[in-house]
Design a protein around this motif. Structure first.
Motif, PDB file in Angstrom:
ATOM      1  N   UNK A 119      74.540  19.963 111.929  1.00  0.00           N
ATOM      2  CA  UNK A 119      73.722  19.976 113.140  1.00  0.00           C
ATOM      3  C   UNK A 119      73.247  18.573 113.487  1.00  0.00           C
ATOM      4  N   UNK A 120      72.794  17.818 112.490  1.00  0.00           N
ATOM      5  CA  UNK A 120      72.330  16.458 112.748  1.00  0.00           C
ATOM      6  C   UNK A 120      73.454  15.581 113.312  1.00  0.00           C
ATOM      7  N   UNK A 121      74.669  15.841 112.883  1.00  0.00           N
ATOM      8  CA  UNK A 121      75.802  15.029 113.327  1.00  0.00           C
ATOM      9  C   UNK A 121      76.356  15.458 114.681  1.00  0.00           C
ATOM     10  N   UNK A 122      76.100  16.708 115.081  1.00  0.00           N
ATOM     11  CA  UNK A 122      76.819  17.249 116.244  1.00  0.00           C
ATOM     12  C   UNK A 122      75.951  17.853 117.347  1.00  0.00           C
ATOM     13  N   UNK A 123      74.627  17.916 117.168  1.00  0.00           N
ATOM     14  CA  UNK A 123      73.818  18.700 118.110  1.00  0.00           C
ATOM     15  C   UNK A 123      73.883  18.177 119.541  1.00  0.00           C
ATOM     16  N   UNK A 124      74.125  16.881 119.726  1.00  0.00           N
ATOM     17  CA  UNK A 124      74.199  16.339 121.090  1.00  0.00           C
ATOM     18  C   UNK A 124      75.446  16.819 121.819  1.00  0.00           C
ATOM     19  N   UNK A 125      76.491  17.113 121.050  1.00  0.00           N
ATOM     20  CA  UNK A 125      77.759  17.511 121.672  1.00  0.00           C
ATOM     21  C   UNK A 125      78.006  19.016 121.617  1.00  0.00           C
ATOM     22  N   UNK A 126      77.583  19.638 120.522  1.00  0.00           N
ATOM     23  CA  UNK A 126      77.929  21.041 120.288  1.00  0.00           C
ATOM     24  C   UNK A 126      76.663  21.898 120.253  1.00  0.00           C
ATOM     25  N   UNK A 127      76.521  22.766 121.256  1.00  0.00           N
ATOM     26  CA  UNK A 127      75.321  23.587 121.366  1.00  0.00           C
ATOM     27  C   UNK A 127      75.589  25.069 121.093  1.00  0.00           C
ATOM     28  N   UNK A 128      76.831  25.420 120.786  1.00  0.00           N
ATOM     29  CA  UNK A 128      77.154  26.829 120.553  1.00  0.00           C
ATOM     30  C   UNK A 128      77.154  27.145 119.065  1.00  0.00           C
ATOM     31  N   UNK A 129      76.670  28.334 118.714  1.00  0.00           N
ATOM     32  CA  UNK A 129      76.672  28.767 117.315  1.00  0.00           C
ATOM     33  C   UNK A 129      78.097  28.890 116.806  1.00  0.00           C
ATOM     34  N   UNK A 130      79.021  29.245 117.687  1.00  0.00           N
ATOM     35  CA  UNK A 130      80.410  29.446 117.294  1.00  0.00           C
ATOM     36  C   UNK A 130      81.020  28.192 116.672  1.00  0.00           C
ATOM     37  N   UNK A 132      67.476  29.824 105.497  1.00  0.00           N
ATOM     38  CA  UNK A 132      66.559  28.855 106.112  1.00  0.00           C
ATOM     39  C   UNK A 132      65.412  29.485 106.887  1.00  0.00           C
ATOM     40  N   UNK A 133      65.451  30.800 107.070  1.00  0.00           N
ATOM     41  CA  UNK A 133      64.327  31.471 107.703  1.00  0.00           C
ATOM     42  C   UNK A 133      64.409  31.615 109.216  1.00  0.00           C
ATOM     43  N   UNK A 134      65.370  30.950 109.839  1.00  0.00           N
ATOM     44  CA  UNK A 134      65.548  31.045 111.286  1.00  0.00           C
ATOM     45  C   UNK A 134      67.025  31.131 111.608  1.00  0.00           C
ATOM     46  N   UNK A 135      67.351  31.753 112.741  1.00  0.00           N
ATOM     47  CA  UNK A 135      68.748  31.858 113.165  1.00  0.00           C
ATOM     48  C   UNK A 135      69.276  30.488 113.569  1.00  0.00           C
ATOM     49  N   UNK A 136      70.586  30.237 113.416  1.00  0.00           N
ATOM     50  CA  UNK A 136      71.141  28.937 113.800  1.00  0.00           C
ATOM     51  C   UNK A 136      70.935  28.604 115.270  1.00  0.00           C
ATOM     52  N   UNK A 137      70.921  29.614 116.132  1.00  0.00           N
ATOM     53  CA  UNK A 137      70.690  29.352 117.558  1.00  0.00           C
ATOM     54  C   UNK A 137      69.317  28.728 117.791  1.00  0.00           C
ATOM     55  N   UNK A 138      68.331  29.143 116.997  1.00  0.00           N
ATOM     56  CA  UNK A 138      66.982  28.583 117.113  1.00  0.00           C
ATOM     57  C   UNK A 138      66.962  27.141 116.608  1.00  0.00           C
ATOM     58  N   UNK A 139      67.657  26.875 115.510  1.00  0.00           N
ATOM     59  CA  UNK A 139      67.725  25.504 114.997  1.00  0.00           C
ATOM     60  C   UNK A 139      68.379  24.568 116.021  1.00  0.00           C
ATOM     61  N   UNK A 140      69.460  25.032 116.638  1.00  0.00           N
ATOM     62  CA  UNK A 140      70.151  24.211 117.639  1.00  0.00           C
ATOM     63  C   UNK A 140      69.206  23.903 118.803  1.00  0.00           C
ATOM     64  N   UNK A 141      68.548  24.936 119.289  1.00  0.00           N
ATOM     65  CA  UNK A 141      67.597  24.779 120.392  1.00  0.00           C
ATOM     66  C   UNK A 141      66.472  23.821 120.002  1.00  0.00           C
ATOM     67  N   UNK A 142      65.892  24.023 118.809  1.00  0.00           N
ATOM     68  CA  UNK A 142      64.776  23.180 118.373  1.00  0.00           C
ATOM     69  C   UNK A 142      65.190  21.721 118.225  1.00  0.00           C
ATOM     70  N   UNK A 143      66.423  21.503 117.740  1.00  0.00           N
ATOM     71  CA  UNK A 143      66.875  20.113 117.531  1.00  0.00           C
ATOM     72  C   UNK A 143      67.082  19.403 118.861  1.00  0.00           C
ATOM     73  N   UNK A 144      67.619  20.123 119.853  1.00  0.00           N
ATOM     74  CA  UNK A 144      67.813  19.540 121.179  1.00  0.00           C
ATOM     75  C   UNK A 144      66.462  19.218 121.821  1.00  0.00           C
ATOM     76  N   UNK A 145      65.511  20.130 121.691  1.00  0.00           N
ATOM     77  CA  UNK A 145      64.190  19.910 122.267  1.00  0.00           C
ATOM     78  C   UNK A 145      63.480  18.760 121.563  1.00  0.00           C
TER      79      UNK A 145
END
Length: 270
Positions: free
Chosen positions: A170-181, A202-215
């Motif tokens: 996620x740290x390496x790709x969140x700017x480019x890849x926003x889909x859980x797939x 980790x206690x949260x769904x990956x979709x939430x982590x992606x969203x939180x990292x972008x925000x």
């Protein structure tokens, strides 16, 4: 700017433009950014601007709330904490609270009382003294949290689990890849199986982590740079600035321009 409040049973939902530190003597239950947490006695809770906080339950009989603008305290510490996943603020992979223990809690409580006294006196160097106390509170709390993290780290690098690998991806790709797939494919798992596995670890769904990292990155760029909203949207690979603005407002509650005007651009960015 910094203010100090004593808090009791009247605490309500908090959602504002300031950094917040809560010293909680009693155990509490709360929701932060729609994730539930429980604190132990003698804990400290740290929130960044416009994090959503709702108190659920807990016999809160005494405590303290510190509110301050990001530019108030030590710029180097602030720059580090805002610019990446810090120990206390903005870490999407860690709990937003730390169990201080009674001894450290009482030590920090005494510092808060000294800060409160200094603010009332209002002498020539009071701001500098209060900043020093605040920096010491952050340092003591960071020290405790770092120690607690080290106690729970997995020593075997070859057995770090899907959760840790997902964090790295996620740290390496969140700017480019926003889909859980995209991330699920890395593990050769279906979206459903991958989501269940990450939430369990980790206690949260990956979709939430992606969203939180972008925000988190959006807030950093709005706060610490002079890039236009359009430039930030491009950097984060949104189709256009209007889509980015809608995405940001949906998750933060205010528009990017409002966030920037209220939170401010740190002088560290100059």
């Amino acid at each position: 700017m910094l203010s100090i409040r004593t808090i009791g049973n009247e605490v309500q939902t908090q959602d504002n433009e300031f950094y917040q530190i809560f010293l909680l003597r009693d155990p509490m239950e709360m929701t932060v950014d729609f994730t539930n947490y429980k604190t132990a006695p003698y804990s400290l809770l740290c929130l960044s601007p416009y994090q959503h906080l709702s108190w659920l339950k807990g016999p809160l009989t005494t405590g303290w709330q510190l509110l301050f603008h990001g530019d108030f305290y030590c710029i180097e510490y602030h720059k580090k904490e805002v610019a990446c996943n810090g120990l206390l603020f903005n870490n999407i992979y860690l709990q937003p609270h730390v169990n201080l223990g009674k001894e450290t809690y009482l030590e920090i409580e005494q510092l808060v009382r000294k800060m409160e006294k200094e603010l009332k006196v209002g002498l020539e160097f009071s701001d500098a003294v209060v900043k020093a106390y605040l920096q010491l509170i952050l340092a003591l709390s960071s020290q405790v949290k770092k120690h607690q993290i080290n106690l729970h780290e997995i020593p075997q690098q070859e057995d770090i689990g899907e959760g840790r690998i997902f964090q790295q991806l996620l740290e390496a790709n969140f700017m480019r890849e926003k889909s859980v797939n995209f991330y699920a494919q890395h593990f050769n798992l279906s979206i459903d199986a991958f989501s269940k596995k990450i939430k369990k670890q980790l206690g949260k769904a990956p979709s939430i982590f992606i969203q939180d990292r972008i925000i988190l990155e959006s807030k950093k760029l709005l706060h610490l740079t002079y890039q236009s909203i359009k430039e930030i949207a491009v950097q984060l690979n949104f189709d256009d600035e209007h889509y980015f603005s809608r995405y940001f407002k949906k998750n933060v509650g205010i528009s990017p321009s409002e966030f920037r005007s209220k939170v401010g651009i740190s002088i560290a960015a100059k």
